[in-house]
Design a protein around this motif. Structure first.
Motif, PDB file in Angstrom:
ATOM      1  N   ILE A  53       0.866  -1.181   0.000  1.00 44.58           N
ATOM      2  CA  ILE A  53       0.000   0.000   0.000  1.00 44.58           C
ATOM      3  C   ILE A  53       0.901   1.228   0.000  1.00 44.58           C
ATOM      4  O   ILE A  53       1.958   1.240   0.635  1.00 44.58           O
ATOM      5  N   ASN A  54       0.507   2.236  -0.757  1.00 43.65           N
ATOM      6  CA  ASN A  54       1.337   3.438  -0.822  1.00 43.65           C
ATOM      7  C   ASN A  54       0.578   4.636  -0.252  1.00 43.65           C
ATOM      8  O   ASN A  54      -0.611   4.561   0.066  1.00 43.65           O
ATOM      9  N   ARG A  55       1.296   5.718  -0.149  1.00 46.07           N
ATOM     10  CA  ARG A  55       0.765   6.935   0.469  1.00 46.07           C
ATOM     11  C   ARG A  55      -0.446   7.463  -0.306  1.00 46.07           C
ATOM     12  O   ARG A  55      -1.415   7.949   0.286  1.00 46.07           O
ATOM     13  N   ASP A  56      -0.389   7.374  -1.635  1.00 43.96           N
ATOM     14  CA  ASP A  56      -1.496   7.866  -2.467  1.00 43.96           C
ATOM     15  C   ASP A  56      -2.778   7.080  -2.204  1.00 43.96           C
ATOM     16  O   ASP A  56      -3.869   7.648  -2.196  1.00 43.96           O
ATOM     17  N   THR A  57      -2.652   5.766  -1.991  1.00 47.75           N
ATOM     18  CA  THR A  57      -3.827   4.940  -1.705  1.00 47.75           C
ATOM     19  C   THR A  57      -4.450   5.338  -0.373  1.00 47.75           C
ATOM     20  O   THR A  57      -5.675   5.431  -0.250  1.00 47.75           O
ATOM     21  N   VAL A  58      -3.614   5.577   0.630  1.00 44.48           N
ATOM     22  CA  VAL A  58      -4.124   5.991   1.942  1.00 44.48           C
ATOM     23  C   VAL A  58      -4.789   7.359   1.831  1.00 44.48           C
ATOM     24  O   VAL A  58      -5.875   7.587   2.388  1.00 44.48           O
ATOM     25  N   GLU A  65       0.462  11.782   9.741  1.00 51.02           N
ATOM     26  CA  GLU A  65      -0.543  10.718   9.871  1.00 51.02           C
ATOM     27  C   GLU A  65      -0.567   9.842   8.618  1.00 51.02           C
ATOM     28  O   GLU A  65      -0.721   8.628   8.707  1.00 51.02           O
ATOM     29  N   LEU A  66      -0.443  10.461   7.453  1.00 50.07           N
ATOM     30  CA  LEU A  66      -0.404   9.693   6.205  1.00 50.07           C
ATOM     31  C   LEU A  66       0.748   8.697   6.210  1.00 50.07           C
ATOM     32  O   LEU A  66       0.575   7.533   5.856  1.00 50.07           O
ATOM     33  N   ASP A  67       1.920   9.156   6.626  1.00 53.96           N
ATOM     34  CA  ASP A  67       3.082   8.271   6.682  1.00 53.96           C
ATOM     35  C   ASP A  67       2.870   7.144   7.690  1.00 53.96           C
ATOM     36  O   ASP A  67       3.177   5.980   7.421  1.00 53.96           O
ATOM     37  N   SER A  68       2.307   7.501   8.846  1.00 60.95           N
ATOM     38  CA  SER A  68       2.079   6.510   9.898  1.00 60.95           C
ATOM     39  C   SER A  68       1.072   5.450   9.449  1.00 60.95           C
ATOM     40  O   SER A  68       1.309   4.249   9.584  1.00 60.95           O
ATOM     41  N   PHE A  69      -0.055   5.904   8.900  1.00 59.84           N
ATOM     42  CA  PHE A  69      -1.090   4.962   8.466  1.00 59.84           C
ATOM     43  C   PHE A  69      -0.631   4.118   7.285  1.00 59.84           C
ATOM     44  O   PHE A  69      -0.999   2.955   7.173  1.00 59.84           O
ATOM     45  N   THR A  70       0.171   4.697   6.401  1.00 63.85           N
ATOM     46  CA  THR A  70       0.679   3.935   5.258  1.00 63.85           C
ATOM     47  C   THR A  70       1.504   2.751   5.748  1.00 63.85           C
ATOM     48  O   THR A  70       1.322   1.623   5.290  1.00 63.85           O
ATOM     49  N   ASP A 116       0.257  -1.155   5.520  1.00 64.02           N
ATOM     50  CA  ASP A 116       1.114  -2.043   4.742  1.00 64.02           C
ATOM     51  C   ASP A 116       1.473  -3.288   5.553  1.00 64.02           C
ATOM     52  O   ASP A 116       1.420  -4.411   5.040  1.00 64.02           O
ATOM     53  N   ARG A 117       1.797  -3.107   6.834  1.00 63.16           N
ATOM     54  CA  ARG A 117       2.116  -4.255   7.690  1.00 63.16           C
ATOM     55  C   ARG A 117       0.897  -5.154   7.896  1.00 63.16           C
ATOM     56  O   ARG A 117       1.006  -6.380   7.905  1.00 63.16           O
TER      57      ARG A 117
END
Length: 98
Positions: free
Chosen positions: A3-8, A23-28, A32-33
């Motif tokens: 999953i990438n940042r754009d999808t989130v 938050e975007l970086d954290s949720f990405t 992904d995990r």
């Protein structure tokens, strides 16, 4: 599935959730995990396992029905805050307009 940042960001937009860059970086990373773990579960061989609806074996335990004397109507409503004609009186909650 990665999953990438754009999808989130796209998903957050669909859900009408505003996310900061942090938050975007954290949720990405978190999502992904999670998807990596789900992918691992999908690769397990479960062909010899019976389908279950619960992890533990469950069975219903029923007691025998026993006929007992019911509570007398006057005893049932004696502590009611409002009563009318030996019935519970409750506030009107539905107003039907003609």
């Amino acid at each position: 599935m990665a999953i990438n940042r754009d999808t989130v960001k796209y998903t957050a937009n669909l859900a009408r959730i505003e996310l900061s860059d942090k938050e975007l970086d954290s949720f990405t990373g978190q999502l992904d995990r999670i998807l990596e773990y789900v992918d691992k579960l999908g690769k397990l061989d479960v062909s010899g396992l019976e389908p279950t609806s619960h992890v533990l074996e469950m069975k219903n335990v029923y007691r025998e029905d026993v006929v007992k004397k019911s509570l007398d109507a006057s005893d049932a409503i004696k502590n009611a805050p409002a009563q009318e004609n030996n019935l519970f009186k409750v506030p009107k909650i539905i107003d039907i307009e003609s």
